[in-house]
Write an enzyme that holds these catalytic residues in place. Structure first.
Site, mmCIF file in Angstrom:
data_model
loop_
_atom_site.group_PDB
_atom_site.id
_atom_site.type_symbol
_atom_site.label_atom_id
_atom_site.label_comp_id
_atom_site.label_asym_id
_atom_site.label_seq_id
_atom_site.Cartn_x
_atom_site.Cartn_y
_atom_site.Cartn_z
ATOM 1 N N LYS A 49 3.734 -12.320 5.088
ATOM 2 C CA LYS A 49 5.481 -11.904 3.893
ATOM 3 C C LYS A 49 6.185 -13.258 4.519
ATOM 4 O O LYS A 49 6.432 -13.276 3.564
ATOM 5 C CB LYS A 49 5.573 -11.068 4.258
ATOM 6 C CG LYS A 49 4.750 -9.622 3.536
ATOM 7 C CD LYS A 49 5.464 -8.054 3.903
ATOM 8 C CE LYS A 49 5.083 -6.497 4.271
ATOM 9 N NZ LYS A 49 3.426 -6.568 3.535
ATOM 10 N N GLY B 130 1.037 -1.541 -0.308
ATOM 11 C CA GLY B 130 -0.121 0.433 -0.121
ATOM 12 C C GLY B 130 0.694 1.383 0.119
ATOM 13 O O GLY B 130 0.540 2.566 -0.588
ATOM 14 N N ASN B 131 1.693 1.098 0.297
ATOM 15 C CA ASN B 131 2.779 2.822 0.551
ATOM 16 C C ASN B 131 3.473 3.022 -0.742
ATOM 17 O O ASN B 131 4.405 4.136 -1.266
ATOM 18 C CB ASN B 131 4.446 2.531 1.900
ATOM 19 C CG ASN B 131 4.764 1.083 1.236
ATOM 20 O OD1 ASN B 131 4.902 -0.081 0.826
ATOM 21 N ND2 ASN B 131 6.375 1.215 1.303
ATOM 22 N N LYS C 274 -12.143 -10.243 8.626
ATOM 23 C CA LYS C 274 -11.410 -9.445 7.509
ATOM 24 C C LYS C 274 -12.687 -7.894 7.463
ATOM 25 O O LYS C 274 -14.011 -8.479 6.564
ATOM 26 C CB LYS C 274 -10.973 -9.886 6.471
ATOM 27 C CG LYS C 274 -10.398 -8.488 5.470
ATOM 28 C CD LYS C 274 -9.008 -8.885 5.841
ATOM 29 C CE LYS C 274 -7.532 -7.401 4.646
ATOM 30 N NZ LYS C 274 -6.641 -7.592 5.936
ATOM 31 N N LYS D 167 -2.142 -9.886 -0.152
ATOM 32 C CA LYS D 167 -1.595 -10.187 -1.469
ATOM 33 C C LYS D 167 0.194 -11.057 -1.889
ATOM 34 O O LYS D 167 0.010 -10.939 -2.563
ATOM 35 C CB LYS D 167 -1.498 -8.483 -1.455
ATOM 36 C CG LYS D 167 -0.903 -8.498 -2.732
ATOM 37 C CD LYS D 167 0.789 -7.979 -2.509
ATOM 38 C CE LYS D 167 1.054 -6.437 -1.070
ATOM 39 N NZ LYS D 167 1.865 -6.779 -0.159
#
Length: 370
Positions: free
Chosen positions: A332, A64-65, A184, A269
């Site tokens: 991640k 997102g960054n 979520k 993602k």
């Protein structure tokens, strides 16, 4: 009338059997065989970047960054500025000899689409947009912005390489435990009456969110299959940058009879990009996030930044459950573990501005099999 000179047909001229096949150059008198040019005429001086067995392939997951820097910069124009910066760093990779497939996040963007849909329904009585369609909407918009930014950057560097966005469905299992425990949060806050109505009339799962109101929650199942994988493979084989599995992909279920149907869910993602990296047998899986390196004992007095980590060390740290935040770094690390366990050799976690330095081994956290 003067007699017209006869001229040789150029590649790309009328008379080719198919405009999708590369044309042949006119052979010289010596009958030497020459390579066919590519189907797209290249301006003089441009550097070709065609896919070949010697070129390395990286899957890059941008977070997102890379789209929204902070709460004060959320407009479309702000996102385009942020993506231009990210495109600059990805172009550095391509210039160093990498072929690239890119996945991206879409959480804030889907939130914006949902919010606009809810406001339009409340104020104008318009229909609301289903969550899977919101995901498709965001894939198209973000993909357009990213491919344009990267295409422009490559053009300025005189690199002849194209980019393509693939609206990507990702198959999930209807029996995934996540469907029994939606967790979520998405969409706007509601009062209890509105939340109850939505639950009864629309079958939503709703929860109270820390005293701030009620919100809809949806499942976050694991990705099982990338429906458009063959398309992604074909694009990469042509040396084209593939922008795919945006936001983790549009979640779909097997509806039977060879049909798919969208479902209200959110796919991580990084998990989807890990699946992509495994499918294409990537040489590198790179996750671009908000930090330059991964830390163990994060946020504690004994916090340490990690330059290199083996697969076994990553599994150990993850199992200890105290090093990586569940909603940010833990997925991640888990995504990279799956990639390495499936035969991948090298993964990197760093921030976008340090991608070039990380590729040279100067920074970032490098996670390897041994």
């Amino acid at each position: 009338m003067p007699t017209k000179k006869k001229t040789k047909k150029r590649a790309g001229s009328a008379g080719k059997k198919s405009n999708r096949r590369a044309s042949r150059r006119a052979k010289p008198a010596a009958k030497k065989t020459v390579k066919r040019p590519s189907k797209r005429a290249k301006p003089a001086g441009r550097k070709a970047a065609e896919r070949s067995p010697r070129r390395r392939l990286a899957v890059v997951a941008i977070g997102g960054n890379s789209l929204i820097k902070d709460a004060a910069h959320q407009t479309v124009e702000d996102q385009e500025d942020a993506l231009r910066e990210t495109a600059h760093h990805i172009a550095d990779m391509i210039e160093q000899g990498w072929d690239v497939a890119i996945g991206h996040g879409n959480g804030p963007q889907v939130g914006f689409i949902l919010r606009r849909s809810e406001i339009a329904a409340k104020i104008e009585g318009m229909h609301e947009v289903p969550l899977d369609v919101c995901g498709a909407d965001s894939q198209g918009a973000i993909g357009y912005e990213l491919q344009q930014a990267l295409q422009n950057e490559l053009h300025h560097r005189r690199i002849d390489k194209r980019c393509a966005t693939i609206v990507t469905q990702v198959l999930v299992d209807q029996k995934d435990p996540a469907f029994k425990n939606p967790s979520k949060p998405i969409g706007s806050f509601m009062d209890q009456a509105e939340a109850t109505r939505r639950k009864n009339e629309m079958g939503w799962s709703v929860v109270e969110d820390a005293g701030r109101g009620w919100r809809r929650v949806v499942p976050s199942p694991l990705p099982k299959e990338i429906v458009e994988q063959d398309t992604v493979d074909a694009v990469l084989k042509k040396g084209i940058v593939a922008i795919t599995v945006g936001g983790g992909g549009i979640p779909v279920i097997d509806a039977g009879g060879g049909e798919y149907r969208g479902t209200a869910a959110v796919i991580d993602k990084d998990f989807a990009c890990s699946l992509l990296a495994r499918n294409v047998k990537a040489d590198l899986f790179l996750i671009a996030t908000a930090v330059e390196k991964v830390a163990v004992n994060f946020g504690k007095p004994n916090q340490q930044w990690v330059d290199r980590m083996t697969l076994e060390e990553a599994k150990k740290y993850l199992a200890e459950g105290t090093h990586f935040a569940k909603g940010s770094m833990a997925p991640k690390i888990e995504a990279i573990i799956w990639f390495l366990e499936a035969g991948g050799k090298h993964a990197i976690i760093t921030n976008p501005e340090n991608i070039g330095r990380a590729l040279r081994g100067e920074t970032g956290t490098h996670i390897v099999r041994k």
